[in-house]
Design a protein around this motif. Structure first.
Motif, PDB file in Angstrom:
ATOM      1  N   THR A   1       9.177 -14.249  -2.146  1.00  0.00           N
ATOM      2  CA  THR A   1       9.365 -15.594  -1.346  1.00  0.00           C
ATOM      3  C   THR A   1      10.361 -16.369  -2.143  1.00  0.00           C
ATOM      4  O   THR A   1      11.015 -16.980  -1.564  1.00  0.00           O
ATOM      5  N   LEU A   2      10.285 -16.645  -3.286  1.00  0.00           N
ATOM      6  CA  LEU A   2      11.166 -17.253  -4.019  1.00  0.00           C
ATOM      7  C   LEU A   2      12.679 -16.915  -3.990  1.00  0.00           C
ATOM      8  O   LEU A   2      13.652 -17.520  -3.725  1.00  0.00           O
ATOM      9  N   LEU A   3      13.014 -15.728  -4.109  1.00  0.00           N
ATOM     10  CA  LEU A   3      14.253 -14.955  -3.756  1.00  0.00           C
ATOM     11  C   LEU A   3      14.786 -15.171  -2.228  1.00  0.00           C
ATOM     12  O   LEU A   3      15.908 -15.454  -2.141  1.00  0.00           O
ATOM     13  N   SER A   4      13.836 -14.977  -1.280  1.00  0.00           N
ATOM     14  CA  SER A   4      14.270 -15.296   0.090  1.00  0.00           C
ATOM     15  C   SER A   4      14.559 -16.760   0.374  1.00  0.00           C
ATOM     16  O   SER A   4      15.590 -17.117   1.024  1.00  0.00           O
ATOM     17  N   ASN A   5      14.004 -17.747  -0.282  1.00  0.00           N
ATOM     18  CA  ASN A   5      14.042 -18.957  -0.108  1.00  0.00           C
ATOM     19  C   ASN A   5      15.482 -19.491  -0.857  1.00  0.00           C
ATOM     20  O   ASN A   5      16.356 -20.338  -0.447  1.00  0.00           O
ATOM     21  N   THR A   6      15.834 -18.861  -1.943  1.00  0.00           N
ATOM     22  CA  THR A   6      16.945 -19.223  -2.678  1.00  0.00           C
ATOM     23  C   THR A   6      18.117 -18.527  -2.051  1.00  0.00           C
ATOM     24  O   THR A   6      19.150 -19.284  -1.859  1.00  0.00           O
ATOM     25  N   GLU A   7      18.056 -17.466  -1.336  1.00  0.00           N
ATOM     26  CA  GLU A   7      19.066 -16.868  -0.585  1.00  0.00           C
ATOM     27  C   GLU A   7      19.429 -17.730   0.723  1.00  0.00           C
ATOM     28  O   GLU A   7      20.520 -17.855   1.145  1.00  0.00           O
ATOM     29  N   ALA A   8      18.270 -18.368   1.149  1.00  0.00           N
ATOM     30  CA  ALA A   8      18.602 -19.173   2.229  1.00  0.00           C
ATOM     31  C   ALA A   8      19.471 -20.498   1.933  1.00  0.00           C
ATOM     32  O   ALA A   8      20.133 -20.979   3.279  1.00  0.00           O
ATOM     33  N   THR A   9      19.632 -20.761   0.661  1.00  0.00           N
ATOM     34  CA  THR A   9      20.244 -21.979   0.392  1.00  0.00           C
ATOM     35  C   THR A   9      22.070 -21.768   0.599  1.00  0.00           C
ATOM     36  O   THR A   9      22.845 -22.518   0.726  1.00  0.00           O
ATOM     37  N   VAL A  10      22.098 -20.335   0.415  1.00  0.00           N
ATOM     38  CA  VAL A  10      23.697 -19.718   0.422  1.00  0.00           C
ATOM     39  C   VAL A  10      24.245 -20.122   1.643  1.00  0.00           C
ATOM     40  O   VAL A  10      25.378 -20.586   1.736  1.00  0.00           O
TER      41      VAL A  10
ATOM     42  N   GLN B   1      16.602 -13.766  -9.957  1.00  0.00           N
ATOM     43  CA  GLN B   1      15.304 -13.782  -9.145  1.00  0.00           C
ATOM     44  C   GLN B   1      15.182 -12.294  -8.947  1.00  0.00           C
ATOM     45  O   GLN B   1      14.037 -11.699  -8.711  1.00  0.00           O
ATOM     46  N   ARG B   2      16.087 -11.592  -8.575  1.00  0.00           N
ATOM     47  CA  ARG B   2      16.000 -10.218  -7.976  1.00  0.00           C
ATOM     48  C   ARG B   2      15.480  -9.420  -9.443  1.00  0.00           C
ATOM     49  O   ARG B   2      14.752  -8.582  -9.180  1.00  0.00           O
ATOM     50  N   GLU B   3      16.166  -9.638 -10.593  1.00  0.00           N
ATOM     51  CA  GLU B   3      15.572  -8.976 -11.724  1.00  0.00           C
ATOM     52  C   GLU B   3      14.040  -9.255 -11.968  1.00  0.00           C
ATOM     53  O   GLU B   3      13.264  -8.476 -12.317  1.00  0.00           O
ATOM     54  N   GLY B   4      13.684 -10.621 -11.752  1.00  0.00           N
ATOM     55  CA  GLY B   4      12.095 -11.022 -11.862  1.00  0.00           C
ATOM     56  C   GLY B   4      11.318 -10.252 -10.923  1.00  0.00           C
ATOM     57  O   GLY B   4      10.399  -9.735 -10.957  1.00  0.00           O
ATOM     58  N   LEU B   5      12.169 -10.012  -9.662  1.00  0.00           N
ATOM     59  CA  LEU B   5      11.195  -9.276  -8.490  1.00  0.00           C
ATOM     60  C   LEU B   5      11.141  -7.864  -8.920  1.00  0.00           C
ATOM     61  O   LEU B   5       9.846  -7.056  -8.857  1.00  0.00           O
TER      62      LEU B   5
ATOM     63  N   THR C   1      10.693 -12.590 -20.508  1.00  0.00           N
ATOM     64  CA  THR C   1      10.397 -11.493 -21.779  1.00  0.00           C
ATOM     65  C   THR C   1       8.926 -11.775 -22.254  1.00  0.00           C
ATOM     66  O   THR C   1       8.206 -10.741 -22.199  1.00  0.00           O
ATOM     67  N   GLN C   2       8.277 -12.678 -21.989  1.00  0.00           N
ATOM     68  CA  GLN C   2       6.908 -12.911 -22.116  1.00  0.00           C
ATOM     69  C   GLN C   2       5.899 -12.423 -20.920  1.00  0.00           C
ATOM     70  O   GLN C   2       4.871 -11.869 -21.192  1.00  0.00           O
ATOM     71  N   TYR C   3       6.666 -12.289 -19.833  1.00  0.00           N
ATOM     72  CA  TYR C   3       5.619 -11.523 -18.751  1.00  0.00           C
ATOM     73  C   TYR C   3       6.101 -10.114 -18.921  1.00  0.00           C
ATOM     74  O   TYR C   3       4.897  -9.685 -18.462  1.00  0.00           O
ATOM     75  N   VAL C   4       7.124  -9.847 -19.359  1.00  0.00           N
ATOM     76  CA  VAL C   4       7.111  -8.300 -19.429  1.00  0.00           C
ATOM     77  C   VAL C   4       5.914  -7.686 -20.598  1.00  0.00           C
ATOM     78  O   VAL C   4       5.510  -6.689 -20.368  1.00  0.00           O
ATOM     79  N   ASP C   5       6.052  -8.663 -21.553  1.00  0.00           N
ATOM     80  CA  ASP C   5       4.759  -8.442 -22.583  1.00  0.00           C
ATOM     81  C   ASP C   5       3.565  -8.795 -22.179  1.00  0.00           C
ATOM     82  O   ASP C   5       2.657  -8.513 -23.100  1.00  0.00           O
ATOM     83  N   GLY C   6       3.174  -9.334 -20.912  1.00  0.00           N
ATOM     84  CA  GLY C   6       2.022  -9.676 -20.456  1.00  0.00           C
ATOM     85  C   GLY C   6       1.568 -11.001 -21.259  1.00  0.00           C
ATOM     86  O   GLY C   6       0.496 -11.138 -21.384  1.00  0.00           O
ATOM     87  N   GLN C   7       2.433 -11.579 -21.671  1.00  0.00           N
ATOM     88  CA  GLN C   7       1.743 -12.945 -22.449  1.00  0.00           C
ATOM     89  C   GLN C   7       1.466 -14.153 -21.454  1.00  0.00           C
ATOM     90  O   GLN C   7       0.802 -14.935 -21.642  1.00  0.00           O
ATOM     91  N   VAL C   8       2.378 -14.064 -20.274  1.00  0.00           N
ATOM     92  CA  VAL C   8       2.036 -14.914 -19.454  1.00  0.00           C
ATOM     93  C   VAL C   8       1.874 -14.670 -17.910  1.00  0.00           C
ATOM     94  O   VAL C   8       2.435 -13.411 -17.891  1.00  0.00           O
ATOM     95  N   GLU C   9       1.399 -15.498 -17.133  1.00  0.00           N
ATOM     96  CA  GLU C   9       1.040 -15.076 -15.797  1.00  0.00           C
ATOM     97  C   GLU C   9       2.652 -15.303 -14.934  1.00  0.00           C
ATOM     98  O   GLU C   9       3.553 -15.911 -15.380  1.00  0.00           O
ATOM     99  N   TYR C  10       2.783 -14.475 -13.834  1.00  0.00           N
ATOM    100  CA  TYR C  10       4.167 -14.820 -13.189  1.00  0.00           C
ATOM    101  C   TYR C  10       4.026 -16.172 -12.643  1.00  0.00           C
ATOM    102  O   TYR C  10       5.413 -16.441 -12.312  1.00  0.00           O
ATOM    103  N   ASN C  11       3.133 -16.775 -12.487  1.00  0.00           N
ATOM    104  CA  ASN C  11       3.165 -18.238 -11.914  1.00  0.00           C
ATOM    105  C   ASN C  11       4.030 -19.138 -12.907  1.00  0.00           C
ATOM    106  O   ASN C  11       4.824 -19.832 -12.657  1.00  0.00           O
TER     107      ASN C  11
ATOM    108  N   GLU D   1       4.747 -10.506  -4.292  1.00  0.00           N
ATOM    109  CA  GLU D   1       5.025 -11.390  -3.133  1.00  0.00           C
ATOM    110  C   GLU D   1       5.700 -12.529  -3.404  1.00  0.00           C
ATOM    111  O   GLU D   1       6.569 -13.336  -2.550  1.00  0.00           O
ATOM    112  N   GLN D   2       5.167 -13.220  -4.511  1.00  0.00           N
ATOM    113  CA  GLN D   2       5.541 -14.509  -4.889  1.00  0.00           C
ATOM    114  C   GLN D   2       6.963 -14.558  -5.403  1.00  0.00           C
ATOM    115  O   GLN D   2       7.736 -15.433  -5.032  1.00  0.00           O
ATOM    116  N   ALA D   3       7.509 -13.354  -6.040  1.00  0.00           N
ATOM    117  CA  ALA D   3       8.908 -13.291  -6.446  1.00  0.00           C
ATOM    118  C   ALA D   3       9.699 -12.930  -5.155  1.00  0.00           C
ATOM    119  O   ALA D   3      10.821 -13.782  -5.075  1.00  0.00           O
TER     120      ALA D   3
END
Length: 484
Positions: A211-220, A185-189, A403-413, A207-209
């Motif tokens: 949010t997801l990262l912080s929520n995952t870190e909170a599980t630790v 997720q850090r790589e995604g951010l 990979t597809q996000y980097v290439d602009g093929q999909v949204e970050y959602n 911001e979405q990235a």
């Protein structure tokens, strides 16, 4: 020493019939072997883990509940010894006197007078109706029941240690999975921030990235809480302070694997293998003897006894030695009992019949426990297979979406969705793997395996040296018992 016995009033105990199935419901499954009995050291065979072996050994040596059960068995052993001793003649009274006196009257000094005497009473209750023998049999069955109680606790403690160890390794693996997802997720951010700075996407992706990262870190921290609490629970089983376990327990972040085939034996093996079944049957046998004891109270009790004494007076009017003895036969018979003794017979018989139902219920429940454990073990393996397939797919979906996000093929959602799904799937898979191992332990627990390592040891031999030393320090009466 000779013993006079009469008849023994019944009934003589006969184990009641119980219903036991011929085979297990899933006995034909290729992952089970119903023809071979389970190995008493099942945890060594099933998991081949030296750390677990060491933990089980420490629990057997130091667990305080287990030590308490051994002491209860030792108490029952002494009750049996008392019941055996009551069959033989008893000294009811022993008294004596040593006196040296001199009398002076009207200025005339008398002679010195020495007086000695020793008397003791001896009585012996004749076991005409088998009451004392029944009490011995009852105490013997109670002693055997106390050993079965110890065996049941031993099986439970071993299983609890194994399950705690499995849970610890499972949580540790869940921590590793969470941290692996955090890195992804850090790589995604990082990618989202790079694309934002390049003007390719809005700040929403970053911001979405985050949010997801912080929520995952909170599980630790939550998993770390569970990890420490599991270690604390294991420390109690080992009879040691929690801090001591930190130096002992260094486990791999992997879930223990289970064997391809598990030996479970046949349902009929439960009657001799499950300690709770043996305990229930022995308690039933002990109560059965008490019916005969109650019946014996309806008849007269006979005793023989006597008094033996010796008196020696020197210097008085009675010179020399005088011996005395008395021999008697007595009986007592509680005739006017107003039905109280018959009511006691009925009470003991009703109690026996209740214990018959309890025994049959224990046997029935034991079979249900095994069937439940077997189906949970087999079906959890099937669940694990599907979860593993899902986890592999979710991991591949993450790689593709990034990979597809980097290439602009999909949204970050889309990336967010795959990252959330991957975290869930990977965590579910680890939990499922832990459930398989824990369910296997439950199978062995339901089968009653492991108590055989105690077989042949006396209650005193089940105690650690320091406990025996404490008992010797309080009273030396254990010396002779230890030497027997």
């Amino acid at each position: 020493m000779f013993v006079i016995h009469g008849c023994m009033l019944g009934p003589d105990y006969v184990p009641p019939p119980v219903s036991v199935e011929d085979s297990w419901i899933y006995g034909e499954d290729k992952r089970l072997d119903s023809l071979e009995a389970i190995n008493p050291l099942w945890w060594q065979i099933a998991f081949s883990d030296p750390v677990l072996d060491d933990l089980v050994a420490q629990a057997i040596e130091n667990n305080l509940e287990l030590r308490s059960a051994a002491l209860r068995a030792l108490q029952a052993q002494q009750v049996l010894a008392i019941a055996v001793g009551n069959q033989y003649p008893q000294v009811q009274q022993l008294d004596g006197l040593i006196d040296r006196s001199k009398y002076v009257r009207s200025g005339i000094t008398g002679n010195l007078q020495n007086e000695y005497y020793l008397n003791f009473n001896l009585t012996w209750e004749l076991d005409m109706w088998g009451q004392l023998r029944r009490l011995v049999n009852s105490a013997a069955a109670d002693f055997e029941a106390s050993l079965a109680e110890y065996d049941g606790l031993l099986v439970s403690i071993i299983a609890q240690v194994a399950q705690a160890y499995i849970n610890i390794r499972t949580v540790k693996r869940r921590l590793e999975v969470a941290r692996e997802n955090i890195r992804t997720q850090r790589e995604g951010l990082r990618i989202a921030e790079v694309k934002f700075r390049a003007g390719e996407v809005s700040a929403l992706d970053a911001e979405q990235a985050q949010t997801l990262l912080s929520n995952t870190e909170a599980t630790v921290p939550g998993l770390e809480i569970a990890f420490q609490q599991l270690k604390n629970s294991l420390a109690i089983l080992l009879g040691m302070p929690p801090r001591s376990l930190n130096e002992i327990l260094s486990v791999r972040p992997t879930v223990p694997q289970v064997p391809a085939i598990t030996s479970i034996g046949m349902p009929q093996d439960l009657l001799r293998q499950r300690p709770d079944i043996r305990q229930a049957e022995r308690l039933l046998a002990a109560q059965g003897e008490l019916i005969g004891v109650a019946r014996a109270e309806l008849y007269p009790n006979f005793s023989i006894g006597g008094l033996i004494g010796a008196i020696d007076i020197r210097g008085g009017q009675l010179n020399g030695r005088s011996d005395a003895w008395d021999l008697f036969l007595e009986f007592d018979w509680d005739i006017l009992n107003y039905g109280r003794l018959r009511n006691n017979v009925r009470l003991q018989d009703a109690t026996f019949q209740q214990l018959v139902s309890d025994y049959q219920q224990v046997v029935l429940q034991a079979q249900v426990d095994v069937e439940n454990a077997i189906v949970a073990y087999l079906k959890s393996q099937e669940q694990q297979f599907f979860y593993k397939t899902a986890a592999m797919a979710s991991e591949e979906a993450v790689n593709l979406s990034l990979t597809q996000y980097v290439d602009g093929q999909v949204e970050y959602n889309t990336v967010i969705t795959t990252l959330i799904s991957n975290l869930q799937q990977q965590d579910i898979l680890v939990i499922a793997q832990g459930a398989v191992a824990a369910n296997l332990v439950q199978v062995y627990l339901s089968l009653g395996g492991g108590w055989q390592i105690r077989d042949g040891l006396t209650p005193l031999e089940l105690l650690p040296e320091e406990t025996i030393e404490d008992m010797l320090w309080r009273t030396h009466y254990w010396d002779k018992f230890l030497s027997e």
